[in-house]
Every structure is written in C-alpha cells, then in structure tokens.
Design a protein around this motif. Structure first.
Motif, PDB file in Angstrom:
ATOM      1  N   CYS A  39       0.849  -1.199   0.000  1.00 30.84           N
ATOM      2  CA  CYS A  39       0.000   0.000   0.000  1.00 30.84           C
ATOM      3  C   CYS A  39       0.885   1.251   0.000  1.00 30.84           C
ATOM      4  N   PRO A  40       0.305   2.430  -0.238  1.00 33.11           N
ATOM      5  CA  PRO A  40       1.091   3.664  -0.162  1.00 33.11           C
ATOM      6  C   PRO A  40       1.702   3.855   1.227  1.00 33.11           C
ATOM      7  N   ILE A  41       2.958   4.292   1.261  1.00 28.24           N
ATOM      8  CA  ILE A  41       3.653   4.572   2.512  1.00 28.24           C
ATOM      9  C   ILE A  41       4.011   6.051   2.498  1.00 28.24           C
ATOM     10  N   ILE A  42       3.397   6.804   3.397  1.00 25.67           N
ATOM     11  CA  ILE A  42       3.474   8.256   3.387  1.00 25.67           C
ATOM     12  C   ILE A  42       4.375   8.744   4.522  1.00 25.67           C
ATOM     13  N   PRO A  43       5.447   9.462   4.204  1.00 26.87           N
ATOM     14  CA  PRO A  43       6.322   9.965   5.270  1.00 26.87           C
ATOM     15  C   PRO A  43       5.656  11.056   6.091  1.00 26.87           C
ATOM     16  N   GLY A  44       5.846  10.989   7.404  1.00 25.82           N
ATOM     17  CA  GLY A  44       5.338  12.010   8.314  1.00 25.82           C
ATOM     18  C   GLY A  44       6.421  13.028   8.626  1.00 25.82           C
ATOM     19  N   ILE A  45       6.125  14.310   8.421  1.00 24.38           N
ATOM     20  CA  ILE A  45       7.108  15.377   8.568  1.00 24.38           C
ATOM     21  C   ILE A  45       6.651  16.359   9.637  1.00 24.38           C
ATOM     22  N   MET A  46       7.553  16.692  10.553  1.00 22.96           N
ATOM     23  CA  MET A  46       7.263  17.726  11.536  1.00 22.96           C
ATOM     24  C   MET A  46       8.317  18.822  11.413  1.00 22.96           C
ATOM     25  N   PRO A  47       7.958  19.975  10.861  1.00 24.77           N
ATOM     26  CA  PRO A  47       8.916  21.074  10.765  1.00 24.77           C
ATOM     27  C   PRO A  47       9.337  21.564  12.151  1.00 24.77           C
ATOM     28  N   ILE A  48      10.612  21.824  12.310  1.00 24.79           N
ATOM     29  CA  ILE A  48      11.117  22.353  13.578  1.00 24.79           C
ATOM     30  C   ILE A  48      10.901  23.858  13.603  1.00 24.79           C
ATOM     31  N   THR A  49      10.214  24.329  14.627  1.00 25.14           N
ATOM     32  CA  THR A  49      10.031  25.765  14.797  1.00 25.14           C
ATOM     33  C   THR A  49      10.632  26.262  16.110  1.00 25.14           C
ATOM     34  N   GLU A  50      10.910  25.327  17.026  1.00 27.76           N
ATOM     35  CA  GLU A  50      11.483  25.692  18.317  1.00 27.76           C
ATOM     36  C   GLU A  50      12.237  24.486  18.855  1.00 27.76           C
ATOM     37  N   PHE A  51      13.519  24.659  19.162  1.00 28.61           N
ATOM     38  CA  PHE A  51      14.389  23.559  19.546  1.00 28.61           C
ATOM     39  C   PHE A  51      13.884  22.827  20.785  1.00 28.61           C
ATOM     40  N   ARG A  52      13.505  23.555  21.834  1.00 35.00           N
ATOM     41  CA  ARG A  52      13.080  22.901  23.069  1.00 35.00           C
ATOM     42  C   ARG A  52      11.825  22.065  22.849  1.00 35.00           C
ATOM     43  N   ARG A  53      10.918  22.579  22.045  1.00 34.16           N
ATOM     44  CA  ARG A  53       9.675  21.851  21.806  1.00 34.16           C
ATOM     45  C   ARG A  53       9.938  20.553  21.064  1.00 34.16           C
ATOM     46  N   ILE A  54      10.784  20.604  20.047  1.00 37.90           N
ATOM     47  CA  ILE A  54      11.054  19.388  19.283  1.00 37.90           C
ATOM     48  C   ILE A  54      11.861  18.394  20.107  1.00 37.90           C
ATOM     49  N   GLN A  55      12.697  18.872  21.028  1.00 36.86           N
ATOM     50  CA  GLN A  55      13.425  17.959  21.917  1.00 36.86           C
ATOM     51  C   GLN A  55      12.451  17.150  22.764  1.00 36.86           C
ATOM     52  N   ARG A  56      11.415  17.814  23.290  1.00 34.92           N
ATOM     53  CA  ARG A  56      10.414  17.094  24.097  1.00 34.92           C
ATOM     54  C   ARG A  56       9.706  16.040  23.265  1.00 34.92           C
ATOM     55  N   ILE A  57       9.332  16.405  22.063  1.00 36.96           N
ATOM     56  CA  ILE A  57       8.622  15.474  21.182  1.00 36.96           C
ATOM     57  C   ILE A  57       9.512  14.302  20.823  1.00 36.96           C
TER      58      ILE A  57
END
Length: 293
Positions: free
Chosen positions: A201-219
């Motif tokens: 089946c289709p395999i769709i990449p999930g992308i999360m743009p970084i807008t704040e370093f601390r926030r993405i570190q938590r995620i």
C-alpha cells in the motif's frame, strides 16, 4: 475523498494533521491555520484523538466543521484506549453519521504513568483489531494506519514491528502514515523492508517542521527518533534566538522533503502543531503554491 482513492491516480497526496485546542484562543488560532493551509488543497486534514480518548467527541466536531465549513476532507483519529467494543462502534457510528469517511486507526498510548498498554474490559488490545472492527462494520471507510521507520519503542524486534504493520494492512488498512523522522535513510530502509514483507500500500512519510528547539526535543524524547548531530549542533548554536531556530528548521525540512519527493513518495503528511507559518514556507519552496497544489 477516501484514503483508498487519494493515491491511485498518481497525484501527489498532501495531508496535514492538527489537534483539538483546549481554549477559545486556541480554536481561533487553529482556524486561522486551517484557512491558510487549505489554500494548498490538501487531500485531507486529520484531527488527533486526545490521550485516553479525552477529546473523542471534539475530534468528530472538528472533522465535521472542516468538511462542512471549509469544504475539505477530514480524517478522524481513533484509538482503542479506554473503550469497550460497543463504545468503539458507537463512536464510529457517530462519525459516519456526520459524514466522516476516513479514520486513522491507532492503538493509542498507555495512560500517563503506565508502562504498558492495558485494554479496557471488553475492549481491544491492538490497532489491527481496531482496523478489523472498522472494516467489518463500516466497509466503505478509508483507513490509515501508523508505521515506524525507526521501530515502535514497544516492539521486541524490528521484524516483530513489521509483522504487526502487515497485520494492520491485511486487516484492511489502506495506507501507512509514518512517525516523524529527520534522517531520510530510516524511511528508505523502512519502505524497502515493507516491500519485502509484502506491504504494497502507499507509505506516506510524516514530517514535523522544527520551529522551536526545546519543543522538538520534548517530542523527540517521546518517540525515540534519531536527531541528526549536524542539525542538533546548528539548533544548539541558535538556542537563544527563536527566529534563527525557525529558519534552520524550515531550511532543513525543505531539503528533507525535496529528497523524499525525488525518491518517489506518493504523498507527505505534515504534523503542523496547529500553526501554519513553517508549512507555508515549505509548501511554497516545494512549488505547492496556494490554490495550485
């Protein structure tokens, strides 16, 4: 449009993911974001389902608004957490009654403080069981499922994780939407392994743009994904300047997405965190101009 139909024609399938806000000001920001992003004509907007099912009714309400007021296909997230089989069926019927035709079928996370997932009495334990429930009772629903390029943190082995994904597709899943990642090599290997396992089946990449370093570190700490050292170094050097962090994140996402497009992905799923500025910059840079996507 149902998930089963989106990728058939060869048209690139752009999709975006939001979450239910907790305040009126959050609602206002969300709808400003949606008004910005639907100009790029996404194939659908998906709405998450709060921890423990805490926003399950709100998910349906938002999907209903997205479809009726914004004239854009919605996809409702749906988990096994805290619900009996009968409650799951009742929620699905409510979603169908307002015209929702796509479900993102997920097991859901264990409750906060719990180390393992325990199903409700009379409930379901695995996402594959949820996919089966949907397909048997709502056969026309489009169904998306989750995939993990860097392996689900609870999986005993990469092979066991892949076998679990295969069960979800065999049960009726239409497409795989991946956990976020920042190293495309993980996605390429995952896609190859899926093909070898018979997941076609289709395999769709999930992308999360970084807008704040601390926030993405938590995620990132919650999803056990690799954070490339060169990207970390650049963000750490800019940790006192949010504007620089934003620019670094957008530039990285543009390059990451272009490489994925060049590799032939059928679509891309953006975790937008209810904000539009970064995605607008990325979409424009990739040539997905407003009203021309």
């Amino acid at each position: 449009m149902r998930i089963s139909e989106i990728y058939r024609s060869g048209t690139f399938g752009l999709s975006v993911e939001i979450f239910p806000p907790k305040s009126e000001s959050g609602d206002a920001e969300l709808f400003r974001t949606l008004e910005d992003l639907i100009r790029y004509q996404p194939a659908f907007v998906s709405c998450t389902y709060g921890a423990g099912g805490s926003t399950s009714k709100r998910t349906i309400e938002l999907c209903d608004i997205i479809q009726k007021q914004l004239q854009t296909t919605a996809t409702a997230h749906f988990t096994c957490v805290g619900s009996t089989r009968e409650q799951l069926l009742a929620w699905l019927q409510e979603a169908a009654d307002v015209g929702i035709t796509n479900i993102m079928a997920l097991r859901g996370d264990p409750p906060k403080g719990a180390e393992t997932f325990v199903p409700a009495d009379g409930g379901l334990k695995y996402a594959s069981e949820l996919v089966t429930l949907i397909r048997e009772n709502f056969p026309d629903m489009g169904i998306g499922v989750a995939g993990y390029p860097e392996v689900h943190p609870e999986a005993l082995t990469p092979q066991a994780d892949l076998e679990n994904l295969k069960r979800k597709i065999d049960a009726g899943g239409d497409a795989v939407y991946t956990q976020l990642f920042f190293n495309n090599e993980h996605f390429y290997r995952f896609r190859e392994r899926c093909g070898q396992a018979g997941i076609d089946c289709p395999i769709i990449p999930g992308i999360m743009p970084i807008t704040e370093f601390r926030r993405i570190q938590r995620i990132m700490s919650m999803c056990s994904s690799e954070f490339p050292a060169d990207l970390v170094n650049r963000l750490e050097a800019a940790q006192d300047d949010l504007d620089d962090q934003f620019e670094i994140g957008v530039e990285y996402a543009i390059n990451q997405c272009q490489e994925l497009i060049d590799s032939g992905v059928p679509g891309m799923h953006f975790y937008v965190l209810n904000r539009s500025q970064a995605c607008k910059r990325i979409f424009d840079a990739l040539g997905w101009h407003e009203d021309q996507a």
